[in-house]
Design an enzyme around this catalytic site. Structure first.
Site, PDB file in Angstrom:
ATOM      1  N   GLY A 228       0.841  -1.193   0.000  1.00  0.00           N
ATOM      2  CA  GLY A 228       0.000   0.000   0.000  1.00  0.00           C
ATOM      3  C   GLY A 228       0.876   1.241   0.000  1.00  0.00           C
ATOM      4  O   GLY A 228       2.021   1.198  -0.452  1.00  0.00           O
ATOM      5  N   GLY A 233       2.516   2.429   5.367  1.00  0.00           N
ATOM      6  CA  GLY A 233       3.650   1.580   5.746  1.00  0.00           C
ATOM      7  C   GLY A 233       4.339   2.110   7.007  1.00  0.00           C
ATOM      8  O   GLY A 233       4.678   1.338   7.913  1.00  0.00           O
ATOM      9  N   GLU A 250       5.778  -3.339   0.845  1.00  0.00           N
ATOM     10  CA  GLU A 250       5.811  -2.970  -0.579  1.00  0.00           C
ATOM     11  C   GLU A 250       5.011  -1.678  -0.694  1.00  0.00           C
ATOM     12  O   GLU A 250       3.777  -1.700  -0.645  1.00  0.00           O
ATOM     13  CB  GLU A 250       5.176  -4.070  -1.437  1.00  0.00           C
ATOM     14  CG  GLU A 250       5.931  -5.383  -1.425  1.00  0.00           C
ATOM     15  CD  GLU A 250       7.216  -5.357  -2.218  1.00  0.00           C
ATOM     16  OE1 GLU A 250       7.544  -4.317  -2.814  1.00  0.00           O
ATOM     17  OE2 GLU A 250       7.912  -6.383  -2.225  1.00  0.00           O
ATOM     18  N   CYS A 284       1.541  -0.134  -8.767  1.00  0.00           N
ATOM     19  CA  CYS A 284       2.677   0.331  -7.960  1.00  0.00           C
ATOM     20  C   CYS A 284       3.894   0.550  -8.837  1.00  0.00           C
ATOM     21  O   CYS A 284       4.490   1.626  -8.810  1.00  0.00           O
ATOM     22  CB  CYS A 284       2.975  -0.669  -6.864  1.00  0.00           C
ATOM     23  SG  CYS A 284       3.162  -2.352  -7.445  1.00  0.00           S
TER      24      CYS A 284
HETATM   25  P1  NAD Z   1      -3.331   2.490   1.507  1.00  0.00           P
HETATM   26  O1  NAD Z   1      -2.018   2.540   2.190  1.00  0.00           O
HETATM   27  O2  NAD Z   1      -4.248   3.644   1.634  1.00  0.00           O
HETATM   28  O3  NAD Z   1      -4.185   1.231   2.016  1.00  0.00           O
HETATM   29  C1  NAD Z   1      -3.669  -0.081   1.939  1.00  0.00           C
HETATM   30  C2  NAD Z   1      -4.285  -0.933   3.036  1.00  0.00           C
HETATM   31  O4  NAD Z   1      -3.841  -0.487   4.316  1.00  0.00           O
HETATM   32  C3  NAD Z   1      -5.812  -0.914   3.086  1.00  0.00           C
HETATM   33  O5  NAD Z   1      -6.253  -2.229   3.310  1.00  0.00           O
HETATM   34  C4  NAD Z   1      -6.092  -0.022   4.277  1.00  0.00           C
HETATM   35  O6  NAD Z   1      -7.324  -0.291   4.918  1.00  0.00           O
HETATM   36  C5  NAD Z   1      -4.957  -0.371   5.192  1.00  0.00           C
HETATM   37  N1  NAD Z   1      -4.621   0.646   6.195  1.00  0.00           N
HETATM   38  C6  NAD Z   1      -4.815   1.984   6.130  1.00  0.00           C
HETATM   39  N2  NAD Z   1      -4.310   2.578   7.228  1.00  0.00           N
HETATM   40  C7  NAD Z   1      -3.775   1.596   7.996  1.00  0.00           C
HETATM   41  C8  NAD Z   1      -3.081   1.590   9.228  1.00  0.00           C
HETATM   42  N3  NAD Z   1      -2.831   2.709   9.900  1.00  0.00           N
HETATM   43  N4  NAD Z   1      -2.646   0.401   9.715  1.00  0.00           N
HETATM   44  C9  NAD Z   1      -2.875  -0.744   9.028  1.00  0.00           C
HETATM   45  N5  NAD Z   1      -3.519  -0.800   7.858  1.00  0.00           N
HETATM   46  C10 NAD Z   1      -3.977   0.365   7.347  1.00  0.00           C
HETATM   47  O7  NAD Z   1      -2.977   2.160  -0.002  1.00  0.00           O
HETATM   48  P2  NAD Z   1      -3.958   2.115  -1.274  1.00  0.00           P
HETATM   49  O8  NAD Z   1      -4.437   3.512  -1.550  1.00  0.00           O
HETATM   50  O9  NAD Z   1      -4.941   1.024  -1.096  1.00  0.00           O
HETATM   51  O10 NAD Z   1      -2.947   1.671  -2.429  1.00  0.00           O
HETATM   52  C11 NAD Z   1      -2.269   2.569  -3.249  1.00  0.00           C
HETATM   53  C12 NAD Z   1      -0.823   2.664  -2.827  1.00  0.00           C
HETATM   54  O11 NAD Z   1      -0.262   1.369  -2.730  1.00  0.00           O
HETATM   55  C13 NAD Z   1       0.036   3.405  -3.837  1.00  0.00           C
HETATM   56  O12 NAD Z   1       0.953   4.248  -3.174  1.00  0.00           O
HETATM   57  C14 NAD Z   1       0.813   2.301  -4.530  1.00  0.00           C
HETATM   58  O13 NAD Z   1       2.025   2.692  -5.099  1.00  0.00           O
HETATM   59  C15 NAD Z   1       0.990   1.324  -3.431  1.00  0.00           C
HETATM   60  N6  NAD Z   1       1.199  -0.027  -3.951  1.00  0.00           N
HETATM   61  C16 NAD Z   1       2.431  -0.590  -3.821  1.00  0.00           C
HETATM   62  C17 NAD Z   1       2.688  -1.850  -4.349  1.00  0.00           C
HETATM   63  C18 NAD Z   1       4.045  -2.489  -4.242  1.00  0.00           C
HETATM   64  O14 NAD Z   1       4.184  -3.673  -4.527  1.00  0.00           O
HETATM   65  N7  NAD Z   1       5.061  -1.778  -3.810  1.00  0.00           N
HETATM   66  C19 NAD Z   1       1.655  -2.533  -4.991  1.00  0.00           C
HETATM   67  C20 NAD Z   1       0.403  -1.937  -5.105  1.00  0.00           C
HETATM   68  C21 NAD Z   1       0.192  -0.670  -4.558  1.00  0.00           C
END
Ligand code: NAD
Length: 476
Positions: A228, A233, A250, A284
């Site tokens: 995410g 992270g 990631e 990503c």
């Molecule tokens: P996000 O970080 O908003 O959410 C991801 C997940 O984390 C969701 O399930 C959310 O409910 C959960 N979450 C949110 N706050 C949290 C917390 N404080 N503690 C624990 N969990 C929590 O990300 P998104 O908007 O769903 O995804 C887009 C982002 O993800 C982009 O920045 C993208 O680049 C990245 N991404 C990275 C990869 C990779 O492999 N590096 C792959 C796909 C997406």
């Protein structure tokens, strides 16, 4: 687990009905039409505790099966995904927005099966580190216990498999927390996998950020696999600190591509396009800023514009479309504001940049922006959508410096006909993967992970398996 069960395809209606709660839940809307796809359960802290407890209870027996039996289960799981592939792809398309065709929903479901199968086939033998007559030391990888898997909304099924397949293979049990934007896809995937997996090894808790926080802090969870944003992270690092959990992170990227002066614009345009616009840019490791040498800048701009014009965008279930909507309003607003920032700075919009306010759904047209400065927000921030900035450079030094200027480094790419020259530039780029004459081509056999604030830990391949194990030295 029987052969017949793995072969039985589920219909879309049966699959959806099996994951929506009998009553209540939160409405999930199709981002292309605004129609209700279904209702997602909203699990509570008590549900999370119950899932972790059940995963812990199931883990010793799953670990005791050994690698060979667990690999058989993963192979059966791949068969089950393939049997219900059309229903899974339809649900994914409706909920996430991505079209069935192109590198989208059917492709994603196919990747789930491929990753399960490939992860099943790896060999992870103990390593003999010392054996010199004076003593012997071996390195083994034991199960960690319970793995929490927290995922995003862009590739919800595939990324869930990236997390759960190596975790299960290594003898761990898994509790998944899908994105609140795409929970049905992950619930449906788990429903299909659980047709063949032993009871208790794979759970899904559906809910918002607080459920993710609860999972990351939970004393019954040994490791978090997180994909995410970088901001989330960092929050997970903090909430997992008290229990010293293992983490694979990631995170976000802003991948650079560098087109060298000897590249052939017409030959690379199609691959450049899909490197940037796969999943309508919501990927990503998509190409998010393109650096092109001044000698072929206009030729690359023209070739990319020609490719962009041929790519139909629309409702995912219409078979002709290969580009879809943004998945949610917040992401639509980010893309719109970044393109506006580029326009405000006088950048040249080659195509797109002008969404139709009367069109239902979160459709942002395919957009290419030229003559833009490296510090413009459309370049410096992750757009995560269908808007690619194309930046002109005059020396390799300048291109490498611009590519490395950000604090993220997930992927990158170099494009040119002289392979050795391209390899030399690749070696200077700060990113976890640098592709040559392609972008974003992940492979279940090849480790993948980020540099800088794009995260740490590796996924895929035997290296990825090791990250789901507890290293243990036996020495005598
Ligand atoms: P996000 O970080 O908003 O959410 C991801 C997940 O984390 C969701 O399930 C959310 O409910 C959960 N979450 C949110 N706050 C949290 C917390 N404080 N503690 C624990 N969990 C929590 O990300 P998104 O908007 O769903 O995804 C887009 C982002 O993800 C982009 O920045 C993208 O680049 C990245 N991404 C990275 C990869 C990779 O492999 N590096 C792959 C796909 C997406």
């Amino acid at each position: 687990m029987t052969e017949t069960q793995t072969q039985t395809p589920l219909s879309y209606a049966d699959l959806l009905a099996s994951v929506v709660p009998a009553e209540g839940g939160r409405e999930i809307l199709d981002p292309a039409t605004g129609e209700v796809v279904g209702r997602a359960p909203e699990h509570t802290a008590a549900d999370l505790d119950a899932a972790v407890a059940a995963a812990r209870a199931a883990q010793p027996a799953w670990a005791a099966l050994g690698h060979e039996r667990r690999a058989e289960y993963l192979t059966r799981a791949a068969d089950a995904v393939e049997a219900s592939a059309e229903a899974l792809a339809e649900l994914l398309s409706r909920e996430q927005g991505k079209p069935l065709n192109g590198p989208n929903a059917r492709f994603e479901v196919g990747a789930c099966a491929a990753w399960l199968r490939t992860t099943a086939a790896f060999e992870l033998a103990p390593e003999v580190l010392v054996d010199d007559g004076g003593g012997r030391a071996e390195l083994h990888y034991r199960p960690l216990g319970v793995v929490g898997a927290i995922g995003p909304w862009n590739w919800p099924m595939m990324i869930s498999v990236w997390q759960l397949a190596p975790a299960l293979r290594m003898g761990n049990t898994v509790v998944m927390k899908p994105s609140e934007y795409t929970p049905l896809s992950v619930l449906a995937l788990a429903r299909v996998l659980n047709e063949v997996l032993p009871e208790g090894v794979l759970h899904v808790v559906s809910g918002g950020r607080e459920v993710g926080e609860g999972l990351a802090a939970h004393p019954g969870v040994d490791k978090i696999m997180f994909t995410g944003s970088t901001a989330t992270g960092k929050a997970i690092i903090r909430s997992s600190a008290d229990t010293v959990k293992r983490l694979t992170l990631e995170l976000g990227g802003n991948d650079a591509g560098i087109v060298l002066p000897d590249a052939d614009p017409a030959a690379i345009a199609q691959d450049l396009f899909w490197g940037a616009f796969i999943n309508t840019g919501q990927t990503c490791a998509a190409l998010k800023r393109l650096y092109v040498h001044e000698d072929l800048y206009e030729a690359v701009c023209q070739a990319l514009t020609a490719v962009a014009a041929q790519m139909p965008m629309g409702v995912g279930l219409e078979e002709t479309n290969v580009l879809g909507p943004l998945q949610n309003k917040a992401q639509f607003d980010i893309v719109a504001s970044l393109v506006q920032a580029a326009k405000d700075a006088g950048a040249r919009v080659l195509v797109g940049g002008d969404p139709d306010p009367d069109q239902p759904g979160y459709f942002y047209p395919t957009t290419l922006v030229a003559d833009i400065a490296n510090d413009n927000p459309l370049v410096a921030r992750e757009q995560f959508g269908p808007a690619l900035p194309i930046i002109k450079y005059s020396s390799i030094e300048e291109a490498v410096a611009m590519a490395n200027a950000l604090d993220v480094g997930l992927g990158a790419s170099v494009w040119g006909t002289d392979l050795e020259a391209a390899r030399a530039v690749a070696a200077r780029i700060q990113a976890g993967t640098v592709w040559i004459n392609k972008h974003g081509a992940v492979d279940p056999r090849v480790p993948f992970g980020g540099a800088k604030q794009s995260g740490y830990g590796l996924e895929f391949g035997v290296e990825g398996l090791k990250h789901l194990g507890a290293p243990q030295v036996i020495s005598y």
